[in-house]
Scaffold this motif. Structure first.
Motif, PDB file in Angstrom:
ATOM      1  N   LYS A  91      13.477  29.695   4.240  1.00  0.00           N
ATOM      2  CA  LYS A  91      14.546  28.962   5.252  1.00  0.00           C
ATOM      3  C   LYS A  91      15.420  30.043   5.563  1.00  0.00           C
ATOM      4  O   LYS A  91      16.203  30.382   4.940  1.00  0.00           O
ATOM      5  N   ALA A  92      15.739  30.079   6.853  1.00  0.00           N
ATOM      6  CA  ALA A  92      16.567  31.110   7.390  1.00  0.00           C
ATOM      7  C   ALA A  92      18.020  30.413   7.795  1.00  0.00           C
ATOM      8  O   ALA A  92      18.236  29.213   7.774  1.00  0.00           O
ATOM      9  N   ARG A  93      18.992  31.085   7.458  1.00  0.00           N
ATOM     10  CA  ARG A  93      20.518  30.801   7.806  1.00  0.00           C
ATOM     11  C   ARG A  93      20.599  31.004   9.397  1.00  0.00           C
ATOM     12  O   ARG A  93      20.151  31.940   9.882  1.00  0.00           O
ATOM     13  N   CYS A  94      20.871  29.821  10.192  1.00  0.00           N
ATOM     14  CA  CYS A  94      20.744  29.769  11.862  1.00  0.00           C
ATOM     15  C   CYS A  94      22.205  30.313  12.004  1.00  0.00           C
ATOM     16  O   CYS A  94      23.158  29.654  11.719  1.00  0.00           O
ATOM     17  N   GLU A  95      22.015  31.504  12.623  1.00  0.00           N
ATOM     18  CA  GLU A  95      23.374  31.880  13.221  1.00  0.00           C
ATOM     19  C   GLU A  95      23.599  31.582  14.646  1.00  0.00           C
ATOM     20  O   GLU A  95      22.795  31.440  15.657  1.00  0.00           O
ATOM     21  N   LEU A  96      24.910  30.896  14.797  1.00  0.00           N
ATOM     22  CA  LEU A  96      25.081  30.318  16.290  1.00  0.00           C
ATOM     23  C   LEU A  96      26.467  31.399  16.950  1.00  0.00           C
ATOM     24  O   LEU A  96      27.165  31.144  16.325  1.00  0.00           O
ATOM     25  N   LEU A  97      26.062  31.805  17.953  1.00  0.00           N
ATOM     26  CA  LEU A  97      26.972  32.539  18.678  1.00  0.00           C
ATOM     27  C   LEU A  97      27.412  31.927  20.104  1.00  0.00           C
ATOM     28  O   LEU A  97      26.338  31.266  20.858  1.00  0.00           O
ATOM     29  N   LEU A  98      28.725  31.668  20.242  1.00  0.00           N
ATOM     30  CA  LEU A  98      29.001  30.895  21.558  1.00  0.00           C
ATOM     31  C   LEU A  98      29.640  32.179  22.664  1.00  0.00           C
ATOM     32  O   LEU A  98      30.480  32.832  22.163  1.00  0.00           O
ATOM     33  N   GLY A  99      29.084  32.244  23.791  1.00  0.00           N
ATOM     34  CA  GLY A  99      29.738  32.866  24.757  1.00  0.00           C
ATOM     35  C   GLY A  99      29.686  32.356  26.298  1.00  0.00           C
ATOM     36  O   GLY A  99      28.854  31.654  26.351  1.00  0.00           O
ATOM     37  N   ASP A 100      30.362  32.958  27.084  1.00  0.00           N
ATOM     38  CA  ASP A 100      30.511  32.172  28.387  1.00  0.00           C
ATOM     39  C   ASP A 100      29.550  32.889  29.115  1.00  0.00           C
ATOM     40  O   ASP A 100      28.807  33.949  28.745  1.00  0.00           O
ATOM     41  N   GLY A 101      29.213  32.277  30.254  1.00  0.00           N
ATOM     42  CA  GLY A 101      28.032  32.759  31.100  1.00  0.00           C
ATOM     43  C   GLY A 101      27.953  34.102  31.560  1.00  0.00           C
ATOM     44  O   GLY A 101      27.045  34.834  31.696  1.00  0.00           O
ATOM     45  N   ALA A 102      29.187  34.689  32.044  1.00  0.00           N
ATOM     46  CA  ALA A 102      29.190  35.666  32.676  1.00  0.00           C
ATOM     47  C   ALA A 102      29.122  36.885  31.482  1.00  0.00           C
ATOM     48  O   ALA A 102      28.600  37.940  31.812  1.00  0.00           O
ATOM     49  N   LEU A 103      29.626  36.574  30.272  1.00  0.00           N
ATOM     50  CA  LEU A 103      29.430  37.541  29.198  1.00  0.00           C
ATOM     51  C   LEU A 103      27.907  37.793  28.780  1.00  0.00           C
ATOM     52  O   LEU A 103      27.251  38.650  28.817  1.00  0.00           O
ATOM     53  N   LEU A 104      27.350  36.527  28.624  1.00  0.00           N
ATOM     54  CA  LEU A 104      25.779  36.610  28.572  1.00  0.00           C
ATOM     55  C   LEU A 104      25.090  37.120  29.719  1.00  0.00           C
ATOM     56  O   LEU A 104      23.641  37.994  29.286  1.00  0.00           O
ATOM     57  N   SER A 105      25.439  36.958  30.971  1.00  0.00           N
ATOM     58  CA  SER A 105      24.750  37.666  32.075  1.00  0.00           C
ATOM     59  C   SER A 105      25.059  39.172  31.918  1.00  0.00           C
ATOM     60  O   SER A 105      23.837  39.974  31.942  1.00  0.00           O
ATOM     61  N   GLN A 106      25.987  39.573  31.552  1.00  0.00           N
ATOM     62  CA  GLN A 106      26.372  41.201  31.302  1.00  0.00           C
ATOM     63  C   GLN A 106      25.418  41.700  30.325  1.00  0.00           C
ATOM     64  O   GLN A 106      24.958  42.760  30.426  1.00  0.00           O
ATOM     65  N   VAL A 107      25.366  40.906  29.110  1.00  0.00           N
ATOM     66  CA  VAL A 107      24.676  41.580  28.140  1.00  0.00           C
ATOM     67  C   VAL A 107      23.173  41.554  28.185  1.00  0.00           C
ATOM     68  O   VAL A 107      22.405  42.511  27.895  1.00  0.00           O
ATOM     69  N   SER A 108      22.777  40.349  28.774  1.00  0.00           N
ATOM     70  CA  SER A 108      21.243  40.445  29.011  1.00  0.00           C
ATOM     71  C   SER A 108      20.615  41.097  30.131  1.00  0.00           C
ATOM     72  O   SER A 108      19.510  41.297  30.239  1.00  0.00           O
ATOM     73  N   GLY A 109      21.469  41.271  31.241  1.00  0.00           N
ATOM     74  CA  GLY A 109      21.160  41.807  32.374  1.00  0.00           C
ATOM     75  C   GLY A 109      20.398  40.783  33.277  1.00  0.00           C
ATOM     76  O   GLY A 109      20.066  41.186  34.267  1.00  0.00           O
ATOM     77  N   ILE A 110      20.511  39.559  32.944  1.00  0.00           N
ATOM     78  CA  ILE A 110      20.042  38.605  33.939  1.00  0.00           C
ATOM     79  C   ILE A 110      20.884  38.127  34.690  1.00  0.00           C
ATOM     80  O   ILE A 110      22.031  37.714  34.556  1.00  0.00           O
ATOM     81  N   ARG A 111      20.791  38.251  36.060  1.00  0.00           N
ATOM     82  CA  ARG A 111      21.519  37.871  37.253  1.00  0.00           C
ATOM     83  C   ARG A 111      21.162  36.582  37.882  1.00  0.00           C
ATOM     84  O   ARG A 111      19.845  36.774  38.578  1.00  0.00           O
ATOM     85  N   LYS A 112      21.884  35.728  37.893  1.00  0.00           N
ATOM     86  CA  LYS A 112      21.580  34.373  38.814  1.00  0.00           C
ATOM     87  C   LYS A 112      22.702  33.979  39.396  1.00  0.00           C
ATOM     88  O   LYS A 112      23.943  34.492  39.210  1.00  0.00           O
ATOM     89  N   SER A 113      22.605  33.066  40.526  1.00  0.00           N
ATOM     90  CA  SER A 113      23.643  32.438  41.418  1.00  0.00           C
ATOM     91  C   SER A 113      24.394  31.630  40.468  1.00  0.00           C
ATOM     92  O   SER A 113      25.571  31.794  40.803  1.00  0.00           O
ATOM     93  N   SER A 114      23.690  30.991  39.339  1.00  0.00           N
ATOM     94  CA  SER A 114      24.640  30.244  38.366  1.00  0.00           C
ATOM     95  C   SER A 114      24.065  30.604  36.912  1.00  0.00           C
ATOM     96  O   SER A 114      22.826  30.874  36.664  1.00  0.00           O
TER      97      SER A 114
END
Length: 365
Positions: free
Chosen positions: A135-158
């Motif tokens: 059983k794995a220890r589930c790691e939870l990371l919280l980041g705002d939408g702009a940060l996640l878009s920047q890191v992932s390269g996914i660009r959406k209107s929202s």
């Protein structure tokens, strides 16, 4: 349990401070979330805010890494698909969310964390045997939408729907079809199976899965040449519904022969001469499997040879084929309609079969 009422505050914090920008927004978020994060840390031991796009913990969701296939992990994106994953029995190793998602996702998310004083026991249980001991220890990371878009390269209107998760792949099925497909061993149970023969486009595979779930499929079979239904793009295309189905990968002719031995009628979608139009088939038993073939080559010859029925969709003159997803949708709907129904009476149809439930609803009882 709703521990994150404060997190329903919208819009995202950076929008509250257009003159000062994201830094003050993150300060606001940290102050608002401080008590809830302490609670999460006590519960999970590994939940934190991320504000730096270069944070090593975000490397998994970086564009170049995310698109790279993995033999060990399933990569899931969008809040909708992550929710389906969290509801399933898969072992989840990492979840990356926006704080605004926590209130809605907490009932399913909390099952993947160790309870205080629980001795490391984990609530999220995999469906397959052999995974439970690890059983794995589930790691939870919280980041705002702009940060996640920047890191992932996914660009959406929202960016509100941006979310990511990593889950362990389950070990190969060793239980056989009877152990993998619910109700298959019970000759009176309703069984609906979609089989994919050699599909290579991940989007089409995911869309076929989504269509199959919509029509109450019991399981998904994939040929060994088929695109991985847990490919990140296929999972996204299925909206995470692939986690609702048992998936069996193997040689389709052998799997279909096994199904026939268990009282399942097998049908293949083809365009070759000799196939019957769907509208010429008056009825079907409530145990069937439908095979759809690859985008370019259709159903393989050796697979067609072990099918009880060859079906095709009636089309306008001059049109000889449909997109595989459209074809699967038409045929799955037709097969469901043709299950052994006699008006509103059901003969030989399991009481929990979706067709039976629909007929009872129409009949008022």
């Amino acid at each position: 349990r709703v521990p994150f009422l404060a997190l329903r505050f919208q819009p995202p914090p950076q929008a509250l401070f257009p003159c000062i920008g994201r830094p003050l927004g993150w300060l606001w978020m940290a102050l608002v979330l401080d008590e809830d994060l302490d609670r999460l840390r006590r519960l999970a031991g590994n939940a934190r805010l991320v504000t730096d796009p270069e944070d090593p913990a975000l490397a998994d969701v970086a564009d170049a890494n995310w698109r790279r296939p993995s033999d060990r992990l399933i990569k899931v994106e969008t809040e909708e698909a992550v929710t389906e994953l969290l509801r399933s029995g898969f072992v989840v190793e990492k979840v990356v969310l926006q704080p605004a998602h926590l209130s809605d996702l907490w009932p399913v998310l909390s099952r993947h964390f160790a309870e205080p004083g629980g001795g490391g026991r984990w609530a999220g249980q995999p469906r397959a045997e052999g995974v439970g001991a690890e059983k794995a220890r589930c790691e939870l990371l919280l980041g705002d939408g702009a940060l996640l878009s920047q890191v992932s390269g996914i660009r959406k209107s929202s960016n509100l729907g941006l979310a990511f998760a990593l889950a362990r792949r389950q070990p190969p099925n060793t239980l056989g079809l009877e152990g993998a497909v619910p109700g298959l061993g019970d000759r009176g149970a309703c069984v609906r199976i979609l089989a994919l023969d050699g599909l290579t486009d991940a989007f089409n595979v995911g869309a076929c899965v989504r269509t199959a779930v919509a029509f109450g499929a019991s399981a998904l079979l994939c040929s060994e040449q088929c695109c991985d239904p847990y490919n990140a793009r296929a999972v996204r295309s299925s909206r995470g519904l692939v986690f609702r189905l048992p998936v069996v990968v193997g040689p389709l002719p052998a799997l279909l022969q096994e199904l026939r031995g268990l009282g399942v009628t097998t049908a293949a979608a083809v365009v070759q001469p000799g196939a019957r139009f769907l509208d010429e088939v008056p009825s079907l038993p409530n145990r069937w499997a439908l095979v759809v073939g690859s985008e370019h080559f259709g159903v393989a010859d050796d697979t067609r040879e072990v099918c009880d029925l060859l079906l095709k969709v009636r089309m306008a003159e001059g049109v000889d084929s449909l997109n595989v997803v459209v074809s699967a949708g038409v045929l799955l709907h037709g097969c469901v309609e043709r299950e052994a129904l006699d008006g509103r009476r059901l003969e030989g149809v399991d009481a929990d079969c979706p067709a039976a439930l629909a007929a009872r609803s129409e009949g008022g009882g």
